[in-house]
Scaffold this motif. Structure first.
Motif, PDB file in Angstrom:
ATOM      1  N   TRP A 123       0.830  -1.210   0.000  1.00 58.98           N
ATOM      2  CA  TRP A 123       0.000   0.000   0.000  1.00 58.98           C
ATOM      3  C   TRP A 123       0.864   1.260   0.000  1.00 58.98           C
ATOM      4  O   TRP A 123       0.475   2.279  -0.587  1.00 58.98           O
ATOM      5  CB  TRP A 123      -0.900   0.013   1.236  1.00 58.98           C
ATOM      6  CG  TRP A 123      -1.843   1.181   1.284  1.00 58.98           C
ATOM      7  CD1 TRP A 123      -3.109   1.245   0.782  1.00 58.98           C
ATOM      8  CD2 TRP A 123      -1.572   2.473   1.855  1.00 58.98           C
ATOM      9  NE1 TRP A 123      -3.655   2.492   1.000  1.00 58.98           N
ATOM     10  CE2 TRP A 123      -2.726   3.271   1.665  1.00 58.98           C
ATOM     11  CE3 TRP A 123      -0.486   3.025   2.508  1.00 58.98           C
ATOM     12  CZ2 TRP A 123      -2.810   4.587   2.102  1.00 58.98           C
ATOM     13  CZ3 TRP A 123      -0.553   4.346   2.942  1.00 58.98           C
ATOM     14  CH2 TRP A 123      -1.702   5.110   2.745  1.00 58.98           C
ATOM     15  N   GLY A 125       3.702   1.727  -1.463  1.00 51.43           N
ATOM     16  CA  GLY A 125       4.482   1.930  -2.671  1.00 51.43           C
ATOM     17  C   GLY A 125       5.968   1.883  -2.371  1.00 51.43           C
ATOM     18  O   GLY A 125       6.399   1.635  -1.240  1.00 51.43           O
ATOM     19  N   PHE A 138       1.859   7.484   0.695  1.00 53.14           N
ATOM     20  CA  PHE A 138       2.143   6.402  -0.244  1.00 53.14           C
ATOM     21  C   PHE A 138       2.712   6.957  -1.542  1.00 53.14           C
ATOM     22  O   PHE A 138       2.596   8.149  -1.844  1.00 53.14           O
ATOM     23  CB  PHE A 138       0.873   5.602  -0.547  1.00 53.14           C
ATOM     24  CG  PHE A 138      -0.237   6.429  -1.131  1.00 53.14           C
ATOM     25  CD1 PHE A 138      -0.310   6.656  -2.509  1.00 53.14           C
ATOM     26  CD2 PHE A 138      -1.206   6.996  -0.314  1.00 53.14           C
ATOM     27  CE1 PHE A 138      -1.319   7.432  -3.048  1.00 53.14           C
ATOM     28  CE2 PHE A 138      -2.229   7.780  -0.854  1.00 53.14           C
ATOM     29  CZ  PHE A 138      -2.284   7.989  -2.219  1.00 53.14           C
ATOM     30  N   HIS A 144       0.247  -0.497  -4.747  1.00 54.91           N
ATOM     31  CA  HIS A 144      -0.561   0.433  -3.955  1.00 54.91           C
ATOM     32  C   HIS A 144      -2.017   0.414  -4.413  1.00 54.91           C
ATOM     33  O   HIS A 144      -2.947   0.347  -3.591  1.00 54.91           O
ATOM     34  CB  HIS A 144      -0.020   1.853  -4.066  1.00 54.91           C
ATOM     35  CG  HIS A 144      -0.997   2.869  -3.546  1.00 54.91           C
ATOM     36  ND1 HIS A 144      -1.216   3.060  -2.198  1.00 54.91           N
ATOM     37  CD2 HIS A 144      -1.867   3.708  -4.197  1.00 54.91           C
ATOM     38  CE1 HIS A 144      -2.176   3.976  -2.042  1.00 54.91           C
ATOM     39  NE2 HIS A 144      -2.569   4.378  -3.235  1.00 54.91           N
TER      40      HIS A 144
END
Length: 326
Positions: A123, A125, A138, A144
């Motif tokens: 999530w 990244g 993120f 993600h």
């Protein structure tokens, strides 16, 4: 207590079920676990009930429903290259079971007290060695977006007054499966080695601690509700839902992430095998395409909410996880 688990027969769900049954038997409390499945003939332990998605759609809970739902269903993100077809399957394998659970929650008379829904540290990244907690932002990439869609759907349970706990899981370590299960054979053969430059951070958790942490989250939130506490979370792990029903997120990672180089050396030492080989970053990209980001781009994800809530890790170091897990 009645618990419904999607993905119950999997690497995590089966271990979680076993641990719950042992714990409640030891405490002398009744516990009934039901695995949600698409195949009614699927093999399962005698002390586990089975329910198909078709049966769930027709299930009459006028007598007694489920106290907790644990949503773990989803195809392995690292099992195959990310072709367009594979990406669609990864998403569908998470969305469809969650939609079925939400439909059940919407129509059921006896609402569950908690939905625990799976997600992953993907999530966040790719963010290198930047420390990431539940309050961090993120970077947008496929992992993600996959996790975000899954989480957003699960959070709709709060529209029906069902609290939600999202568990963002790191690399789960256990010899029976997951990444470690796949690596044991090449490492035992002496052909294990680091990936790329080995500097990428790996945020991991032992399966024993994943089970223990998930059980801790479940029991904590049920206890908070029974004590009529209005807040069951810290501000930094609360999620916005547009209503007053609690929704929180926990990072399920050990407090001591390691680089791929350290992981490689630690596993080699544990197995008493050399780790001279290196797979260059360019070769990994050719071999795995876009999915190579899981291998060569690191994430330093920390379990701040778990630690602040009082969870004590049984295997906080990689060495412990490799030696102590059975």
């Amino acid at each position: 207590m009645n618990i419904l688990i999607s993905g119950g027969s999997g690497f995590l769900g089966s271990a979680f079920s076993d641990a719950l049954l042992r714990r409640y038997q030891k405490m002398g409390k009744d516990l009934h676990i039901t695995w949600l499945t698409r195949d009614s003939s699927q093999a399962h332990p005698d002390n586990i009930n089975m329910m198909t998605y078709d049966e769930l759609a027709k299930f009459d809970d006028a007598g007694q429903g489920f106290d907790v739902i644990v949503n773990l269903a989803g195809a392995g993100i690292a099992d195959q290259r990310w072709s367009d077809e594979r990406k669609e399957k990864l998403l569908a394998s998470r969305i469809k079971p969650t939609e079925a659970l939400l439909a059940f929650i919407e129509r059921t008379t006896n609402k569950p007290k908690l939905l625990i829904s799976g997600s992953a540290i993907g999530w966040y990244g790719t963010q290198g060695d930047k420390p990431l907690t539940e309050s961090s932002g993120f970077e947008t990439d496929f992992a993600h977006k996959l996790c975000q869609d899954w989480e957003n759907l699960a959070l709709k349970a709060t529209d029906h007054d069902v609290p939600v706990a999202i568990v963002r899981t790191g690399v789960v370590m256990h010899p029976e499966g997951g990444m470690l299960g796949k690596l044991l054979t090449p490492f035992k053969m002496g052909v294990g080695g680091q990936l790329g430059d080995g500097k990428q951070i790996m945020s991991w958790i032992s399966r024993e601690d994943w089970v223990g942490a998930t059980m801790f989250i479940m029991e904590k939130h049920l206890a908070d509700q029974s004590d009529d506490q209005q807040r069951v979370s810290h501000d930094d792990n609360a999620l916005k839902t547009g209503n007053n029903t609690p929704a929180v997120v926990y990072n399920l990672t050990a407090p001591n992430p390691v680089t791929n180089h350290v992981f490689t050396e630690t596993l080699g030492t544990h197995l008493h095998r050399p780790t001279f080989f290196t797979l260059p970053k360019a070769l990994l990209k050719v071999m795995f395409g876009e999915m190579s980001t899981l291998l060569i781009d690191g994430q330093k994800v920390l379990p701040q909410a778990l630690l602040e809530s009082g969870y004590e890790f049984k295997q906080p170091t990689l060495e412990q996880a490799l030696v102590e897990q059975k």
